[in-house]
Design a protein around this motif. Structure first.
Motif, short mmCIF file in Angstrom:
data_model
loop_
_atom_site.label_atom_id
_atom_site.label_comp_id
_atom_site.label_asym_id
_atom_site.label_seq_id
_atom_site.Cartn_x
_atom_site.Cartn_y
_atom_site.Cartn_z
N ARG A 155 0.87 -1.18 0.00
CA ARG A 155 0.00 0.00 0.00
C ARG A 155 0.91 1.23 0.00
O ARG A 155 1.75 1.41 0.88
CB ARG A 155 -0.93 0.01 1.21
N SER A 185 -0.11 7.11 -0.79
CA SER A 185 -1.38 7.69 -1.24
C SER A 185 -2.57 6.81 -0.87
O SER A 185 -3.73 7.22 -1.06
CB SER A 185 -1.35 7.89 -2.76
N HIS A 188 -3.12 3.78 -2.27
CA HIS A 188 -3.37 2.83 -3.36
C HIS A 188 -2.60 1.54 -3.14
O HIS A 188 -1.46 1.56 -2.67
CB HIS A 188 -2.92 3.43 -4.70
N GLU A 189 -3.21 0.44 -3.51
CA GLU A 189 -2.49 -0.83 -3.54
C GLU A 189 -1.72 -0.93 -4.85
O GLU A 189 -2.17 -0.46 -5.90
CB GLU A 189 -3.44 -2.01 -3.39
N ALA A 190 -0.53 -1.51 -4.79
CA ALA A 190 0.30 -1.65 -5.98
C ALA A 190 0.99 -3.00 -5.97
O ALA A 190 1.33 -3.54 -4.90
CB ALA A 190 1.35 -0.54 -6.04
N SER A 199 0.24 9.35 -12.06
CA SER A 199 0.52 9.84 -10.70
C SER A 199 0.51 11.35 -10.64
O SER A 199 0.61 11.94 -9.56
CB SER A 199 1.86 9.29 -10.20
N PRO A 213 -2.06 7.19 -7.97
CA PRO A 213 -1.15 6.55 -7.03
C PRO A 213 0.13 7.38 -6.87
O PRO A 213 0.68 7.89 -7.85
CB PRO A 213 -0.86 5.20 -7.69
N ALA A 243 -1.67 -0.64 -10.54
CA ALA A 243 -0.51 0.17 -10.17
C ALA A 243 0.68 -0.75 -9.92
O ALA A 243 0.53 -1.85 -9.36
CB ALA A 243 -0.81 1.00 -8.94
#
Length: 398
Positions: A35, A38, A40-42, A65, A71, A306
């Motif tokens: 995570r 921001s 967001h999961e990536a 981004s 993200p 992401a």
């Protein structure tokens, strides 16, 4: 002489606490999930070959981004004004414009400038009762070199360097001030592009403005500002950060410091090895978005996901580097990813190499017995930033 071997993990505080939360730990055989700051999961990719593939892939975009809600590894969106987040073909177009001036041959003229600066500050530092290598020398050399390269007035450096330092630290607890300082820095560079501020006629600012028509289509003010903003930030703060950490690490290893005095031709290889193992801040890359499915050796990344292509850990992949944490300047084919790869490789990498190699060569020649003054390195102050992380002082005995 101290003939012991060292691993990068032997050096206190050298490695950062990375700025993400692990949801599923990545391995060199399997993609993980993290995570970002921001929220967001990536997909977390650390395999060297996979990271290299992502860095080369034009379908993996960085520009999302820049968008609100995109993200980010920063506490706010990545400013769209930064050259580094342009995608193909715009990024390639502007990179080609600066390629010659930032090449090894194009920067050769700076070597005697850096030498003169180092020797001048060494002379002043030697007069100090308690010399500090960072405060008395490295900080000045990085700033003065970049001012000379760009043509910026030396009297301006206290203003724009304060702004660039705050921008690179990127304190998540004061986003409003971070954005304000970035806007001031952007305005400062834009005023140079528009000839509203004085700059040297032989620096890159004047040259880029004069040659803007050589790019097709010609570069506008915003594009020139983006190029030069990256130079103001990276050519100064980023170079200073990496140089400071590498020298801190070398001073921790007195046998290696002395070896560089005895074998000065080993300096470039040692610098490359330390670059491989050194992370700039608490993140090692900007996130990308996959615009189509990507097949990697360690798995598939689906369209729209992401991606965090982790250069820091890729540079320690045991399948590529035998005993990867060992500091070994004799490695063959040490092709690390510290400066990125492909389209988004760092345009200032040869500037950083030139500066770091010149400074270390001169310091080891002048002071082969130099060592850190702190008995307890836990007392050494550090700047703990997102984009830059370094010691804030290097008290030495010379």
């Amino acid at each position: 002489m101290d003939n012991r071997t060292y691993r990068i993990t032997d050096i206190p505080h050298y490695d950062p606490q990375m700025g993400y939360e692990i949801i599923k730990a990545a391995t060199y055989q399997e993609i993980g999930i993290i995570r970002l700051l921001s929220g967001h999961e990536a997909f977390h990719v650390i395999n060297y070959q996979d990271v290299k593939k992502i860095l080369m892939d034009k379908t993996c975009l960085r520009s999302p981004s820049n968008e609100i809600g995109g993200p980010s590894v920063l506490p706010t969106l990545t400013p769209k004004e930064l050259l580094l987040n342009l995608d193909f073909p715009d990024h390639t177009r502007v990179k080609q414009f600066v390629a010659r001036d930032y090449s090894r041959s194009g920067l050769k003229w700076l070597e005697p400038v850096i030498t003169r600066l180092v020797l001048g500050y060494v002379e002043k530092m030697a007069l100090k009762k308690q010399p500090d290598l960072f405060i008395d020398l490295l900080d000045h050399v990085a700033a003065d070199t970049n001012c000379t390269l760009l043509g910026l007035p030396l009297e301006d450096k206290h203003y724009f360097r304060t702004l660039s330092h705050i921008v690179q630290v990127a304190n998540p607890d004061d986003v409003e001030d971070l954005v304000h300082r970035f806007e001031l820095l952007y305005e400062y560079v834009m005023e140079h592009v528009q000839d509203k501020r004085h700059h040297g006629k032989d620096g890159l600012i004047a040259r880029f403005v004069q040659n803007r028509e050589n790019c097709q289509p010609p570069l506008n003010d915003a594009e020139l500002t983006a190029i030069l903003l990256g130079s103001v930030l990276g050519g100064d703060q980023n170079t200073l950060t990496v140089m400071t950490k590498i020298i801190y690490g070398l001073l921790y290893m007195p046998g290696i410091w002395r070896q560089l005095h005895d074998e000065p031709t080993l300096v470039p290889a040692m610098v490359e090895e330390m670059l491989r193992l050194t992370n700039l801040g608490s993140t090692s890359t900007f996130p990308r978005i996959a615009t189509q499915d990507i097949q990697l050796d360690t798995g598939v990344i689906p369209t729209g996901a992401a991606i965090h292509a982790d250069v820091f850990l890729a540079n320690r992949d045991p399948a590529v580097y035998y005993d990867p944490l060992l500091i070994n300047p004799y490695r063959e084919n040490n092709q690390h990813l510290q400066f990125g790869y492909g389209m988004h490789h760092c345009m200032g990498q040869e500037l950083a190499r030139l500066e770091i190699n010149t400074v270390i060569t001169l310091l080891t020649r002048q002071y082969p017995q130099m060592r850190l003054r702190h008995d307890n390195l836990n007392d050494l102050p550090w700047c703990e930033g997102i984009v830059l992380r370094r010691p804030d002082a290097l008290p030495v005995i010379i």
